[in-house]
Design a protein around this motif. Structure first.
Motif, PDB file in Angstrom:
ATOM      1  N   UNK A  29       0.905  -1.225  -0.101  1.00 21.48           N
ATOM      2  CA  UNK A  29       0.077  -0.136  -0.002  1.00 21.48           C
ATOM      3  C   UNK A  29       0.790   1.201  -0.077  1.00 21.48           C
ATOM      4  N   UNK A  30       2.192   1.108   0.673  1.00 22.11           N
ATOM      5  CA  UNK A  30       2.929   2.533   0.628  1.00 22.11           C
ATOM      6  C   UNK A  30       3.655   2.734  -0.719  1.00 22.11           C
ATOM      7  N   UNK A  54       6.388   9.257   3.091  1.00 18.95           N
ATOM      8  CA  UNK A  54       7.232   8.892   4.332  1.00 18.95           C
ATOM      9  C   UNK A  54       5.800   8.458   5.357  1.00 18.95           C
ATOM     10  N   UNK A  55       6.314   7.246   6.074  1.00 18.02           N
ATOM     11  CA  UNK A  55       5.400   6.580   7.059  1.00 18.02           C
ATOM     12  C   UNK A  55       5.840   6.456   8.279  1.00 18.02           C
ATOM     13  N   UNK A  56       5.094   6.596   9.260  1.00 15.70           N
ATOM     14  CA  UNK A  56       5.482   5.967  10.542  1.00 15.70           C
ATOM     15  C   UNK A  56       5.485   4.432  10.741  1.00 15.70           C
ATOM     16  N   UNK A  61       0.591   8.074   7.226  1.00 13.15           N
ATOM     17  CA  UNK A  61       1.314   9.226   6.458  1.00 13.15           C
ATOM     18  C   UNK A  61       1.676  10.360   7.203  1.00 13.15           C
ATOM     19  N   UNK A  62       3.170  10.444   7.010  1.00 11.15           N
ATOM     20  CA  UNK A  62       3.707  11.508   7.541  1.00 11.15           C
ATOM     21  C   UNK A  62       3.871  12.883   6.552  1.00 11.15           C
TER      22      UNK A  62
END
Length: 185
Positions: A29-30, A54-56, A61-62
């Motif tokens: 998914x990312x 960018x993801x945590x 989503x960041x």
């Protein structure tokens, strides 16, 4: 007169077309979001065929980025740099993982020489890549610059896990469409 500031922006469509509240629980998914960003950037003619997000650790989503080099007249406005910058501004941390949380950068194409360095210093723990540098050069005509021969090994030595070729053909479709258009934006 010398300019005393740099102003980089994402295109207006990102506010309407990216769901900032959705969770992205896995690599698929990312990377799909990164490729979708690259496709939308080409469709909207708002920059080159590159997207990054960018993801945590929880899949939140960041920040996002798309290539804005031509519209911004700034060679540093690559998708990965824009995604890192929007994330850094949101978290108010130049090193995104400084609080110990695992941070992932998903990108539609292998980072170029500049973005390679930026992700090391930006605090990325995992790098997800769709298209390869050879794809970028062959299909879209971009020079990705020199990288260490074992660039992924060098990242892994620094604690950055690398996954390559995720949805590669989808990313190559975007690069091919852009390259065949003959338009540079």
């Amino acid at each position: 007169m010398l300019y005393a500031q740099v102003h980089l922006t994402l295109p207006p469509w990102v506010h309407d077309e990216v769901d900032a509240t959705r969770l992205y629980p896995d690599a698929a998914s990312r990377i799909a979001l990164a490729i979708d960003l690259s496709r939308r950037n080409v469709t909207h003619r708002s920059g080159g065929p590159f997207g990054a997000a960018v993801f945590n650790a929880g899949g939140r989503l960041i920040g996002i980025g798309v290539n804005r080099v031509v519209p911004s007249n700034c060679s540093a406005a690559h998708a990965e740099v824009m995604a890192l910058a929007t994330s850094q501004q949101r978290t108010q941390r130049f090193r995104l993982n400084e609080d110990g949380e695992r941070i992932t950068l998903a990108t539609s194409s292998q980072p170029c020489a500049m973005c390679y360095g930026a992700l090391i210093w930006g605090g990325i723990d995992e790098l997800l890549i769709a298209a390869r540098a050879d794809d970028v050069q062959t299909l879209a005509g971009f020079d990705e610059g020199p990288l260490p021969a074992d660039w992924s090994g060098e990242l892994e030595k620094r604690g950055i896990a690398v996954q390559r070729d995720l949805m590669r053909e989808h990313a190559c479709d975007v690069l091919r469409t852009y390259g065949e258009s003959g338009v540079v934006y």
